[in-house]
Design a protein around this motif. Structure first.
Motif, PDB file in Angstrom:
ATOM      1  N   GLY A  41       0.841  -1.195   0.000  1.00 42.74           N
ATOM      2  CA  GLY A  41       0.000   0.000   0.000  1.00 42.74           C
ATOM      3  C   GLY A  41       0.866   1.230   0.000  1.00 42.74           C
ATOM      4  N   GLN A  44      -8.833  -3.490  -1.828  1.00 46.75           N
ATOM      5  CA  GLN A  44      -7.588  -3.978  -2.412  1.00 46.75           C
ATOM      6  C   GLN A  44      -6.413  -3.084  -2.039  1.00 46.75           C
ATOM      7  OE1 GLN A  44      -8.044  -4.468  -6.665  1.00 46.75           O
ATOM      8  NE2 GLN A  44      -8.696  -6.582  -6.423  1.00 46.75           N
ATOM      9  N   SER A 104      -2.317  -2.549  -3.067  1.00 46.04           N
ATOM     10  CA  SER A 104      -1.294  -2.913  -4.047  1.00 46.04           C
ATOM     11  C   SER A 104       0.015  -3.250  -3.344  1.00 46.04           C
ATOM     12  CB  SER A 104      -1.080  -1.768  -5.045  1.00 46.04           C
ATOM     13  OG  SER A 104      -0.655  -0.597  -4.374  1.00 46.04           O
ATOM     14  N   ALA A 141       4.217  -4.263  -4.085  1.00 42.62           N
ATOM     15  CA  ALA A 141       5.388  -4.436  -4.949  1.00 42.62           C
ATOM     16  C   ALA A 141       6.288  -5.423  -4.214  1.00 42.62           C
ATOM     17  CB  ALA A 141       6.100  -3.106  -5.181  1.00 42.62           C
ATOM     18  N   ASN A 167       4.153  -7.178  -9.203  1.00 46.83           N
ATOM     19  CA  ASN A 167       3.110  -6.387  -8.565  1.00 46.83           C
ATOM     20  C   ASN A 167       1.906  -7.286  -8.288  1.00 46.83           C
ATOM     21  OD1 ASN A 167       4.365  -3.770  -8.606  1.00 46.83           O
ATOM     22  ND2 ASN A 167       4.027  -3.730 -10.815  1.00 46.83           N
ATOM     23  N   THR A 171      -2.020  -7.566  -5.822  1.00 44.15           N
ATOM     24  CA  THR A 171      -2.995  -6.889  -4.974  1.00 44.15           C
ATOM     25  C   THR A 171      -3.507  -7.901  -3.954  1.00 44.15           C
ATOM     26  OG1 THR A 171      -4.832  -7.390  -6.485  1.00 44.15           O
ATOM     27  CG2 THR A 171      -3.733  -5.252  -6.733  1.00 44.15           C
ATOM     28  N   THR A 175      -6.414  -8.217  -0.533  1.00 43.82           N
ATOM     29  CA  THR A 175      -7.532  -7.579   0.153  1.00 43.82           C
ATOM     30  C   THR A 175      -7.563  -8.030   1.607  1.00 43.82           C
ATOM     31  OG1 THR A 175      -8.820  -7.530  -1.901  1.00 43.82           O
ATOM     32  CG2 THR A 175     -10.021  -7.211   0.169  1.00 43.82           C
TER      33      THR A 175
END
Length: 213
Positions: A156, A179, A181, A183, A192, A194, A196
């Motif tokens: 995030g 969601q 994100s 890395a 990358n 995602t 939740t």
């Protein structure tokens, strides 16, 4: 040529972001404490009357402040990302120029390739700050694709810095059912993803453990 003060500006922005995160963490901790109203919880009881066990005006003020901080945090993060793109682009260009000069060096040169000093890493270069060293089958982390050994570069809005465990927890709580994100570096390759954060039958909102690097 990158402005010489761009790095300094970026570091100041990172400090500013850290201060914003600290204030957000404090508000979230107060709102989500046992018996607290939560970040978005209702302020009325089962009969529809204002709750008498909390200071409603204060809760509303804290929620408004949290929303303001999140907007400021987003703006600062966007500025940091733009600066990082410029810095990394400039660094890549310098590397290419250096490589080009090195390829033109003849055997009679007094300076061999082995004597060239490695380029110093910029303090704003993103590096992994945590590794997934435990993950539960069926957890949100597992279902959404995280794996053991994944190295976290960004979760995030959380990157390397202080109070990482606290910031990771805050990021997960504040993004429950939304969601986030990521890395990551997996077996040497950048990726990358995602994820939740959400309630499930196990502990926490993710079901994995981050080991700080």
């Amino acid at each position: 040529m990158v402005a010489p003060d761009l790095k300094a500006e970026t570091m100041k922005l990172m400090d500013r972001r850290g201060a914003l995160e600290a204030e957000m963490d404090a508000i979230i901790a107060r709102l989500t404490a046992p018996g607290g109203p939560g970040i978005t919880g209702g302020l009325v009881d089962a009969e529809g009357f204002p709750r008498s066990d909390i200071d409603i005006p204060n809760v509303l003020a804290q929620r408004r402040r949290l929303a303001e901080l999140r907007n400021d945090h987003k703006d600062v993060t966007n500025k940091i990302d733009k600066n990082l793109e410029i810095l990394h682009s400039s660094k890549l260009s310098r590397n290419e120029q250096s490589a080009s000069r090195g390829s033109d060096t003849t055997a009679s040169s007094h300076i061999g390739l082995s004597q060239i000093e490695p380029m110093e890493e910029d303090p704003v270069t993103r590096l992994p700050f945590a590794m997934i060293d435990e993950i539960t089958d069926g957890s949100p982390a597992a279902v959404d694709g995280l794996q053991l050994g994944d190295e976290i570069v960004k979760f995030g809005n959380v990157e390397a810095g202080d109070r990482l465990q606290e910031r990771l927890m805050s990021e997960a709580i504040s993004n429950e059912d939304h969601q986030v994100s990521l890395a990551i570096i997996r077996q040497g390759s950048a990726m990358n993803l995602t994820i939740t954060p959400r309630r499930w039958h196990g502990r926490g909102l993710l079901g994995c453990h981050f080991r700080m690097l």
